[in-house]
Design a protein around this motif. Structure first.
Motif, short mmCIF file in Angstrom:
data_model
loop_
_atom_site.label_atom_id
_atom_site.label_comp_id
_atom_site.label_asym_id
_atom_site.label_seq_id
_atom_site.Cartn_x
_atom_site.Cartn_y
_atom_site.Cartn_z
N THR A 12 -1.18 -5.56 -3.42
CA THR A 12 -2.46 -5.50 -2.70
C THR A 12 -3.57 -6.09 -3.57
OG1 THR A 12 -3.11 -3.33 -3.56
CG2 THR A 12 -1.75 -3.36 -1.54
N ALA A 13 -4.67 -6.40 -2.92
CA ALA A 13 -5.83 -6.89 -3.68
C ALA A 13 -6.31 -5.82 -4.66
CB ALA A 13 -6.95 -7.29 -2.73
N GLU A 14 -6.24 -4.57 -4.26
CA GLU A 14 -6.66 -3.48 -5.15
C GLU A 14 -5.75 -3.39 -6.38
OE1 GLU A 14 -8.91 -0.93 -6.93
OE2 GLU A 14 -9.50 -1.82 -5.02
N GLU A 15 -4.45 -3.54 -6.20
CA GLU A 15 -3.53 -3.57 -7.34
C GLU A 15 -3.87 -4.75 -8.26
OE1 GLU A 15 0.55 -3.64 -6.06
OE2 GLU A 15 0.51 -1.53 -5.46
N ALA A 16 -4.15 -5.90 -7.67
CA ALA A 16 -4.49 -7.08 -8.47
C ALA A 16 -5.78 -6.83 -9.24
CB ALA A 16 -4.63 -8.30 -7.57
N ARG A 17 -6.77 -6.25 -8.57
CA ARG A 17 -8.05 -5.95 -9.23
C ARG A 17 -7.82 -5.01 -10.42
NH1 ARG A 17 -10.43 -4.45 -5.04
NH2 ARG A 17 -11.45 -6.39 -4.59
#
Length: 86
Positions: A12-17
């Motif tokens: 997810t984008a949150e994991e990437a962030r």
């Protein structure tokens, strides 16, 4: 595990962030974000000076991104094609 393989594990984008916030300094993340913004603007044919005016990103960075966008490893192009930006 290789760094690139680790990135592929992000879902997810949150994991990437979270991953990039742990991996990079705030200045490094800002530099990555700046280059991505510039690449997207260059694809839309925004002139270098207008990019600098609108983003406060140096023309030197813009020139560097343009060089890789046109003569690099097609990394920018691959992602932009997948996102429908090309």
């Amino acid at each position: 595990m290789d760094l690139y393989e680790a990135v592929l594990e992000l879902r997810t984008a949150e994991e990437a962030r979270s991953f990039f916030n742990d991996l990079c300094t705030p200045a490094e993340i800002e530099g990555l974000i700046d280059r991505w913004v510039v690449a997207q603007m260059l694809v839309r044919k925004v002139p270098y000076r207008k990019i600098a005016e609108e983003t406060n990103i140096s023309t030197a960075t813009t020139i560097r991104v343009a060089r890789f966008l046109h003569n690099g490893n097609d990394g920018y192009k691959t992602i932009m094609q997948r996102q429908g930006k090309l």
